[in-house]
Design an enzyme around this catalytic site. Structure first.
Site, mmCIF file in Angstrom:
data_model
loop_
_atom_site.group_PDB
_atom_site.id
_atom_site.type_symbol
_atom_site.label_atom_id
_atom_site.label_comp_id
_atom_site.label_asym_id
_atom_site.label_seq_id
_atom_site.Cartn_x
_atom_site.Cartn_y
_atom_site.Cartn_z
ATOM 1 N N ASP A 1 -1.131 -6.369 -0.161
ATOM 2 C CA ASP A 1 -1.002 -5.685 1.128
ATOM 3 C C ASP A 1 -2.376 -5.161 1.556
ATOM 4 O O ASP A 1 -2.993 -4.384 0.817
ATOM 5 C CB ASP A 1 -0.017 -4.521 0.943
ATOM 6 C CG ASP A 1 0.580 -4.055 2.241
ATOM 7 O OD1 ASP A 1 0.431 -4.740 3.267
ATOM 8 O OD2 ASP A 1 1.240 -2.989 2.209
ATOM 9 N N ASP B 1 0.842 -1.203 0.000
ATOM 10 C CA ASP B 1 0.000 0.000 0.000
ATOM 11 C C ASP B 1 0.879 1.256 0.000
ATOM 12 O O ASP B 1 0.374 2.376 -0.074
ATOM 13 C CB ASP B 1 -1.010 -0.005 1.158
ATOM 14 C CG ASP B 1 -0.359 0.066 2.526
ATOM 15 O OD1 ASP B 1 0.885 -0.037 2.613
ATOM 16 O OD2 ASP B 1 -1.096 0.214 3.526
ATOM 17 N N SER B 2 2.214 1.047 0.017
ATOM 18 C CA SER B 2 3.131 2.168 -0.220
ATOM 19 C C SER B 2 2.863 2.797 -1.583
ATOM 20 O O SER B 2 3.321 3.907 -1.849
ATOM 21 C CB SER B 2 4.591 1.705 -0.129
ATOM 22 O OG SER B 2 4.821 0.576 -0.950
ATOM 23 N N GLU C 1 -0.477 -5.448 8.953
ATOM 24 C CA GLU C 1 0.402 -4.850 9.961
ATOM 25 C C GLU C 1 -0.110 -5.155 11.362
ATOM 26 O O GLU C 1 -1.320 -5.229 11.588
ATOM 27 C CB GLU C 1 0.462 -3.326 9.754
ATOM 28 C CG GLU C 1 1.021 -2.930 8.399
ATOM 29 C CD GLU C 1 1.097 -1.419 8.198
ATOM 30 O OE1 GLU C 1 0.824 -0.655 9.154
ATOM 31 O OE2 GLU C 1 1.434 -0.996 7.079
ATOM 32 N N GLU D 1 10.287 -4.171 9.668
ATOM 33 C CA GLU D 1 10.666 -2.908 9.032
ATOM 34 C C GLU D 1 11.300 -1.969 10.050
ATOM 35 O O GLU D 1 10.711 -1.680 11.098
ATOM 36 C CB GLU D 1 9.417 -2.247 8.402
ATOM 37 C CG GLU D 1 9.760 -0.909 7.738
ATOM 38 C CD GLU D 1 8.606 -0.305 6.949
ATOM 39 O OE1 GLU D 1 7.568 -0.981 6.774
ATOM 40 O OE2 GLU D 1 8.755 0.849 6.513
ATOM 41 N N LYS E 1 -0.567 -9.531 3.249
ATOM 42 C CA LYS E 1 0.213 -9.022 4.382
ATOM 43 C C LYS E 1 -0.656 -8.047 5.162
ATOM 44 O O LYS E 1 -1.445 -7.303 4.571
ATOM 45 C CB LYS E 1 1.480 -8.311 3.901
ATOM 46 C CG LYS E 1 2.264 -7.635 5.022
ATOM 47 C CD LYS E 1 3.559 -7.044 4.546
ATOM 48 C CE LYS E 1 3.436 -5.651 3.985
ATOM 49 N NZ LYS E 1 2.853 -4.641 4.897
HETATM 50 O O1 KIV Z 1 3.359 -0.986 1.587
HETATM 51 C C1 KIV Z 1 4.514 -1.433 1.564
HETATM 52 O O2 KIV Z 1 5.241 -1.378 0.564
HETATM 53 C C2 KIV Z 1 4.988 -2.041 2.782
HETATM 54 C C3 KIV Z 1 6.460 -2.067 2.966
HETATM 55 C C4 KIV Z 1 6.892 -0.748 3.479
HETATM 56 C C5 KIV Z 1 6.841 -3.157 3.849
HETATM 57 O O3 KIV Z 1 4.219 -2.408 3.608
#
Ligand code: KIV
Length: 286
Positions: free
Chosen positions: A87, A48-49, A119, A186, A117
């Protein structure tokens, strides 16, 4: 296309067992995914970056499931063989186990992801269990967790004190016990990452957390000079695509301006008789 085999969970665990580092990168679109596939990277994270690197927001918080699915589909079209992780964006899993399973399932059904993934540590254990029970592999994410950047007080190193580091150790264990297939750390001090890695029975991937993890992750745009706002210390530039593209754009402007572009090799003609007939038709109408 490449002739490499599809990366599977057993392939990742085998690498971990043999101490062969796992390679991981973020990726957001088809052309990048095509290159990532050619390079033979093991795990691709549609992070989600992308809210910051691709959509230009100040944080990852505005990213929606629709954004994520669209980008994950494009990435899957470019890389058939990488282990693809979707994500979970902000508020796609925080409200309830039910929302977590439904949105994780969308990554699998609509974008052919191999896992997701999310968090968090102990506080997301019931989400991890619910998603895993639905047959979906989950990677945990600890340390600097960007969706909690406000509570963490900014994008900064996590687990600096023994007490904070102990919480990371406990959270990593809790995620593994809940069924997570791996944990991303991270921006955690190298020896804390090393300690967690030694105690882990699942792959630990480091992002800015030192060399001792089972694998390494970097953000694509940091690696190639494509995020103009900021270059974090944890990143390394492996090429300067930003400069190549910037120079190319300046040349494009210059060549249009001095009329050297387009050249005859860049356009298509029409046969004389067709053109003459066209002119006749146009003139006939006045
Ligand atoms: O969104 C993303 O790219 C991430 C990384 C910073 C681990 O979660």
């Amino acid at each position: 296309m490449t002739d490499r085999k599809k990366v599977t969970l057993p392939v990742l665990f085998d690498k971990m067992a043999k101490n062969n580092p796992i390679t991981m990168i973020t990726c957001y679109d088809y052309p990048m995914a095509y290159l990532v596939e050619q390079a033979g990277i093991d795990i691709v994270l549609v992070g989600d970056s992308l809210g910051m690197t691709v959509l230009g927001f100040d944080s990852t918080l505005p990213v929606t499931m629709e954004d994520m699915i669209r980008h994950a589909q494009a990435v899957r079209r470019g890389t058939a063989n990488a282990w693809l992780i979707g994500d979970m964006p902000y508020m796609s899993y925080q409200p309830s186990d039910e929302s977590a399973v439904r949105n994780a399932g969308r990554f699998m059904a609509e974008a052919s992801c191999d896992g997701i993934k999310l968090e968090g540590g102990k506080e997301v254990v019931s989400r991890v269990k619910a998603i895993v029970a639905a047959g979906i592999p989950v990677m945990g994410h600890l340390g600097l967790t960007p969706q909690s950047v406000s509570s963490l007080g900014g994008f900064r190193l996590q687990g600096k004190s023994a007490k904070q580091a102990k919480k990371l150790v406990d959270d990593a264990k809790a995620l593994e016990d809940a069924g997570a297939m791996g944990v991303l750390l991270e921006l955690v001090p190298d020896r804390v990452c090393g300690l967690i890695t030694r105690r882990a029975g699942v792959p630990i991937i480091a992002l800015g957390s030192g060399p001792t993890a089972h694998g390494q992750l970097l953000i694509f745009h940091d690696m190639f000079g494509l995020y103009p706002r900021f270059m974090p210390k944890m990143a390394k530039k492996f090429g300067d695509a930003g400069k190549v593209i910037g120079d190319g754009l300046k040349q494009y402007v210059a060549e249009i301006t001095d009329k050297t572009f387009p050249g005859p090799e860049n356009w298509f003609g029409i046969k004389d008789e067709e053109y003459d007939e066209l002119v006749r038709l146009v003139e006939q109408e006045g």
